[in-house]
Enzyme design. Sequence first.
Site, PDB file in Angstrom:
ATOM      1  N   HIS A   7      -6.822   2.860   3.284  1.00  0.00           N
ATOM      2  CA  HIS A   7      -5.564   2.124   3.081  1.00  0.00           C
ATOM      3  C   HIS A   7      -4.652   2.360   4.282  1.00  0.00           C
ATOM      4  O   HIS A   7      -4.621   3.462   4.846  1.00  0.00           O
ATOM      5  CB  HIS A   7      -4.887   2.593   1.791  1.00  0.00           C
ATOM      6  CG  HIS A   7      -3.764   1.702   1.385  1.00  0.00           C
ATOM      7  ND1 HIS A   7      -2.510   1.810   1.927  1.00  0.00           N
ATOM      8  CD2 HIS A   7      -3.710   0.657   0.515  1.00  0.00           C
ATOM      9  CE1 HIS A   7      -1.725   0.877   1.400  1.00  0.00           C
ATOM     10  NE2 HIS A   7      -2.439   0.167   0.535  1.00  0.00           N
ATOM     11  N   GLU A   9      -5.913  -6.389   4.359  1.00  0.00           N
ATOM     12  CA  GLU A   9      -4.509  -6.080   4.113  1.00  0.00           C
ATOM     13  C   GLU A   9      -3.746  -6.021   5.434  1.00  0.00           C
ATOM     14  O   GLU A   9      -3.708  -4.956   6.081  1.00  0.00           O
ATOM     15  CB  GLU A   9      -4.391  -4.726   3.408  1.00  0.00           C
ATOM     16  CG  GLU A   9      -5.050  -4.682   2.051  1.00  0.00           C
ATOM     17  CD  GLU A   9      -4.275  -3.803   1.084  1.00  0.00           C
ATOM     18  OE1 GLU A   9      -3.893  -4.307   0.035  1.00  0.00           O
ATOM     19  OE2 GLU A   9      -4.019  -2.636   1.412  1.00  0.00           O
ATOM     20  N   GLU A  11      -1.616   2.938   4.521  1.00  0.00           N
ATOM     21  CA  GLU A  11      -0.678   4.061   4.384  1.00  0.00           C
ATOM     22  C   GLU A  11      -1.368   5.383   4.699  1.00  0.00           C
ATOM     23  O   GLU A  11      -0.754   6.308   5.228  1.00  0.00           O
ATOM     24  CB  GLU A  11      -0.060   4.062   2.972  1.00  0.00           C
ATOM     25  CG  GLU A  11       0.965   2.942   2.832  1.00  0.00           C
ATOM     26  CD  GLU A  11       1.148   2.427   1.419  1.00  0.00           C
ATOM     27  OE1 GLU A  11       0.699   3.084   0.461  1.00  0.00           O
ATOM     28  OE2 GLU A  11       1.750   1.341   1.274  1.00  0.00           O
ATOM     29  N   LYS A  39      -0.382   3.562  -5.776  1.00  0.00           N
ATOM     30  CA  LYS A  39       0.185   4.455  -4.751  1.00  0.00           C
ATOM     31  C   LYS A  39       0.695   5.744  -5.434  1.00  0.00           C
ATOM     32  O   LYS A  39       0.086   6.197  -6.387  1.00  0.00           O
ATOM     33  CB  LYS A  39       1.283   3.761  -3.965  1.00  0.00           C
ATOM     34  CG  LYS A  39       0.890   2.344  -3.524  1.00  0.00           C
ATOM     35  CD  LYS A  39       1.821   1.799  -2.517  1.00  0.00           C
ATOM     36  CE  LYS A  39       1.542   0.319  -2.325  1.00  0.00           C
ATOM     37  NZ  LYS A  39       1.859  -0.161  -1.004  1.00  0.00           N
ATOM     38  N   SER A  50       1.785  -7.833  -0.511  1.00  0.00           N
ATOM     39  CA  SER A  50       2.843  -8.537  -1.244  1.00  0.00           C
ATOM     40  C   SER A  50       2.324  -9.706  -2.076  1.00  0.00           C
ATOM     41  O   SER A  50       3.007 -10.722  -2.227  1.00  0.00           O
ATOM     42  CB  SER A  50       3.957  -8.985  -0.282  1.00  0.00           C
ATOM     43  OG  SER A  50       4.502  -7.856   0.379  1.00  0.00           O
ATOM     44  N   ASN A  92      -3.109  -1.117  -6.898  1.00  0.00           N
ATOM     45  CA  ASN A  92      -3.023   0.150  -6.168  1.00  0.00           C
ATOM     46  C   ASN A  92      -1.659   0.742  -6.504  1.00  0.00           C
ATOM     47  O   ASN A  92      -0.639   0.264  -6.018  1.00  0.00           O
ATOM     48  CB  ASN A  92      -3.148  -0.094  -4.656  1.00  0.00           C
ATOM     49  CG  ASN A  92      -2.887   1.178  -3.864  1.00  0.00           C
ATOM     50  OD1 ASN A  92      -3.074   2.282  -4.376  1.00  0.00           O
ATOM     51  ND2 ASN A  92      -2.439   1.040  -2.629  1.00  0.00           N
ATOM     52  N   GLY A 106       3.942  -4.044   1.103  1.00  0.00           N
ATOM     53  CA  GLY A 106       5.192  -3.472   0.594  1.00  0.00           C
ATOM     54  C   GLY A 106       6.426  -4.022   1.295  1.00  0.00           C
ATOM     55  O   GLY A 106       7.516  -3.468   1.174  1.00  0.00           O
TER      56      GLY A 106
HETATM   57  C1  PEP Z   1      -1.211  -2.204  -1.282  1.00  0.00           C
HETATM   58  O1  PEP Z   1      -0.667  -1.143  -1.546  1.00  0.00           O
HETATM   59  O2  PEP Z   1      -2.431  -2.231  -1.023  1.00  0.00           O
HETATM   60  C2  PEP Z   1      -0.407  -3.419  -1.274  1.00  0.00           C
HETATM   61  C3  PEP Z   1      -0.963  -4.558  -0.954  1.00  0.00           C
HETATM   62  O3  PEP Z   1       0.910  -3.262  -1.606  1.00  0.00           O
HETATM   63  P1  PEP Z   1       1.966  -4.450  -1.932  1.00  0.00           P
HETATM   64  O4  PEP Z   1       1.271  -5.408  -2.873  1.00  0.00           O
HETATM   65  O5  PEP Z   1       3.123  -3.777  -2.555  1.00  0.00           O
HETATM   66  O6  PEP Z   1       2.279  -5.115  -0.635  1.00  0.00           O
END
Ligand code: PEP
Length: 256
Positions: free
Chosen positions: A98, A170, A100, A15, A216, A13, A176
């Site tokens: 998501h 998630e 975000e 972003k 992460s 992803n 992040g």
């Molecule tokens: C994501 O954006 O779905 C995500 C899991 O980000 P990160 O791996 O940076 O935590």
Amino acid sequence: MDKSKRKAIIAGNWKMNKTPAEAKVLLEEILPVAKDADCEVIACVPFVDLSVALEVTKDSNVKIGAENCHWAESGAFTGEISAKMLAEMGVPYVVLGHSERRQYFGETDETVNKRTKAALAAGLKPILCVGELLWERECNITEEVIARQIKLDLFDISAEDVLKTVIAYEPVWAIGTGKTATAEQAEEVCAFIRATLAKLYGQDVADAVTIQYGGSMNDSNAVELLSKTNVDGGLIGGASLVAEKFGAIIDAATKG
Ligand code: PEP
């Protein structure tokens, strides 16, 4: 339960990162590290990168996804992109719900449900994200939160369509932040998601749905996370922007 029945999927992803020119460079680096993958590999990229991404990956095993879509086919929704527009471009996947989007852009389970239905109707495969806030985990209501999201986000969606949907667990506190759920925490919630799907759609459907972990995930923790029975892949933010790291995660899924 036989994990090998399900498709392992490693999805990046991106972003709001990478201009079209930068996307071309990164995808050209990803292609060689993904070419021997024994799992599905997807790069979910900003809307403006889709054209170049589809072109660069057209003869490869890397699939492309968008990062959102609107529920209406067309109309007065300035700044939005419809599922039909993505489908016409040949985009196979779309990330929906998501955290975000939920956190910064007012997405609710109702709008996520509408977007998911629209994506499926247009022939796209949704990667539907669910996850609890840190506060919710600390209050010991993770399962209630996840069950509610699964039920509402998939409301009125048929078993046939759920089989085309990928679920990404998630935990919001892990996205992040560099803070990863332990493999046990990831397995526990992914198993709970599967049990919730079994209640809604029956065990056979639940056993066939790919459930990813995201938060992460990186080249150091992927092997352990992906070794878990109910963790069928990963949705990866930061580490998907570095071809070497993304490649190491793909390798972990290939072995996992
Ligand atoms: C994501 O954006 O779905 C995500 C899991 O980000 P990160 O791996 O940076 O935590």
